[in-house]
Design a protein around this motif. Structure first.
Motif, PDB file in Angstrom:
ATOM      1  N   LEU A 206       0.844  -1.207   0.000  1.00  0.00           N
ATOM      2  CA  LEU A 206       0.000   0.000   0.000  1.00  0.00           C
ATOM      3  C   LEU A 206       0.877   1.254   0.000  1.00  0.00           C
ATOM      4  O   LEU A 206       0.598   2.216  -0.720  1.00  0.00           O
ATOM      5  CB  LEU A 206      -0.933   0.008   1.212  1.00  0.00           C
ATOM      6  N   PHE A 207       1.923   1.238   0.806  1.00  0.00           N
ATOM      7  CA  PHE A 207       2.844   2.375   0.831  1.00  0.00           C
ATOM      8  C   PHE A 207       3.556   2.548  -0.505  1.00  0.00           C
ATOM      9  O   PHE A 207       3.741   3.672  -0.964  1.00  0.00           O
ATOM     10  CB  PHE A 207       3.870   2.239   1.967  1.00  0.00           C
ATOM     11  N   VAL A 208       3.961   1.456  -1.125  1.00  0.00           N
ATOM     12  CA  VAL A 208       4.624   1.540  -2.440  1.00  0.00           C
ATOM     13  C   VAL A 208       3.693   2.227  -3.437  1.00  0.00           C
ATOM     14  O   VAL A 208       4.090   3.166  -4.140  1.00  0.00           O
ATOM     15  CB  VAL A 208       5.056   0.147  -2.949  1.00  0.00           C
ATOM     16  N   VAL A 209       2.448   1.772  -3.490  1.00  0.00           N
ATOM     17  CA  VAL A 209       1.474   2.359  -4.417  1.00  0.00           C
ATOM     18  C   VAL A 209       1.260   3.837  -4.094  1.00  0.00           C
ATOM     19  O   VAL A 209       1.287   4.694  -4.987  1.00  0.00           O
ATOM     20  CB  VAL A 209       0.136   1.582  -4.388  1.00  0.00           C
ATOM     21  N   LEU A 210       1.061   4.144  -2.825  1.00  0.00           N
ATOM     22  CA  LEU A 210       0.831   5.536  -2.416  1.00  0.00           C
ATOM     23  C   LEU A 210       2.012   6.427  -2.791  1.00  0.00           C
ATOM     24  O   LEU A 210       1.835   7.467  -3.432  1.00  0.00           O
ATOM     25  CB  LEU A 210       0.581   5.619  -0.909  1.00  0.00           C
ATOM     26  N   PHE A 211       3.219   6.026  -2.414  1.00  0.00           N
ATOM     27  CA  PHE A 211       4.388   6.873  -2.662  1.00  0.00           C
ATOM     28  C   PHE A 211       4.733   6.975  -4.142  1.00  0.00           C
ATOM     29  O   PHE A 211       5.111   8.046  -4.621  1.00  0.00           O
ATOM     30  CB  PHE A 211       5.594   6.395  -1.859  1.00  0.00           C
TER      31      PHE A 211
ATOM     32  N   VAL B 290      13.064  17.232  -2.844  1.00  0.00           N
ATOM     33  CA  VAL B 290      13.278  16.272  -1.751  1.00  0.00           C
ATOM     34  C   VAL B 290      12.045  15.401  -1.505  1.00  0.00           C
ATOM     35  O   VAL B 290      12.170  14.187  -1.315  1.00  0.00           O
ATOM     36  CB  VAL B 290      13.703  17.005  -0.457  1.00  0.00           C
ATOM     37  N   VAL B 291      10.869  15.991  -1.513  1.00  0.00           N
ATOM     38  CA  VAL B 291       9.660  15.225  -1.196  1.00  0.00           C
ATOM     39  C   VAL B 291       9.404  14.105  -2.210  1.00  0.00           C
ATOM     40  O   VAL B 291       9.342  12.934  -1.820  1.00  0.00           O
ATOM     41  CB  VAL B 291       8.432  16.151  -1.027  1.00  0.00           C
ATOM     42  N   PRO B 292       9.273  14.398  -3.503  1.00  0.00           N
ATOM     43  CA  PRO B 292       9.008  13.282  -4.425  1.00  0.00           C
ATOM     44  C   PRO B 292      10.175  12.296  -4.549  1.00  0.00           C
ATOM     45  O   PRO B 292       9.949  11.095  -4.693  1.00  0.00           O
ATOM     46  CB  PRO B 292       8.704  13.962  -5.761  1.00  0.00           C
ATOM     47  N   LEU B 293      11.405  12.789  -4.453  1.00  0.00           N
ATOM     48  CA  LEU B 293      12.548  11.872  -4.512  1.00  0.00           C
ATOM     49  C   LEU B 293      12.576  10.962  -3.281  1.00  0.00           C
ATOM     50  O   LEU B 293      12.910   9.775  -3.382  1.00  0.00           O
ATOM     51  CB  LEU B 293      13.864  12.640  -4.659  1.00  0.00           C
ATOM     52  N   SER B 294      12.214  11.505  -2.128  1.00  0.00           N
ATOM     53  CA  SER B 294      12.116  10.688  -0.910  1.00  0.00           C
ATOM     54  C   SER B 294      11.038   9.626  -1.052  1.00  0.00           C
ATOM     55  O   SER B 294      11.224   8.476  -0.637  1.00  0.00           O
ATOM     56  CB  SER B 294      11.806  11.562   0.306  1.00  0.00           C
ATOM     57  N   GLU B 295       9.920  10.008  -1.640  1.00  0.00           N
ATOM     58  CA  GLU B 295       8.839   9.040  -1.859  1.00  0.00           C
ATOM     59  C   GLU B 295       9.294   7.911  -2.779  1.00  0.00           C
ATOM     60  O   GLU B 295       8.998   6.739  -2.532  1.00  0.00           O
ATOM     61  CB  GLU B 295       7.610   9.743  -2.431  1.00  0.00           C
ATOM     62  N   LEU B 296      10.042   8.255  -3.822  1.00  0.00           N
ATOM     63  CA  LEU B 296      10.558   7.230  -4.738  1.00  0.00           C
ATOM     64  C   LEU B 296      11.591   6.336  -4.048  1.00  0.00           C
ATOM     65  O   LEU B 296      11.571   5.107  -4.213  1.00  0.00           O
ATOM     66  CB  LEU B 296      11.181   7.878  -5.980  1.00  0.00           C
TER      67      LEU B 296
END
Length: 147
Positions: A18-23, A57-63
């Motif tokens: 679920l976290f993988v899909v969300l991020f 930083v935010v989207p790269l952290s999510e990836l």
């Protein structure tokens, strides 16, 4: 009687997915509409001073966390990283909702249709799921070591 040995690892795995899909979804959404995301972050009364680097930083952290969640070696680290991200996002929502007058919209995609209160509930749900996954994983690890 149903054995918990069978369901505990599946629960943690399901939460990780679920976290993988969300991020992955949110990072992709931010990169696809990068200019709008940058403008919205810049308008935030809480984030405007750090907007120039947060937009990266935010989207790269999510990836990065998404990738970590897929590697078994990083099981605990990725769950804690997910928890940290979600607590950060949730704290931001609380600050915006309760301590500022100007409420910007910086979410993209499906999450953009949620109101701030609904978004807070959504985020808190993911915070609880991360805590649950950490606890059941830790319990399983300790139980396996000492049985």
């Amino acid at each position: 009687m149903i054995s918990s040995k069978k369901y505990i690892p599946k629960s943690a795995f399901f939460i990780k997915m679920l976290f993988v899909v969300l991020f992955l979804y949110t990072a992709t959404s931010k990169f696809l509409d990068f200019q709008d995301f940058k403008v919205q972050i810049g308008k935030s009364p809480v984030l405007s001073l750090t907007a120039d680097w947060l937009v990266w930083v935010v989207p790269l952290s999510e990836l990065l966390v998404s990738a970590m969640l897929l590697v078994p070696r990083f099981h605990f680290l990725s769950l804690y990283a997910s928890l940290v991200l979600m607590v950060g996002f949730t704290t931001y929502i609380i600050l915006i909702l309760y301590f500022t007058e100007n409420i910007p919209c910086s979410c993209g995609g499906i999450l953009e249709s949620l109101g701030w209160e609904e978004h807070l509930i959504f985020n808190l749900s993911f915070v609880l799921m991360a805590v649950f996954a950490i606890l059941i994983s830790d319990y399983r690890l300790k139980k396996t070591r000492f049985d």
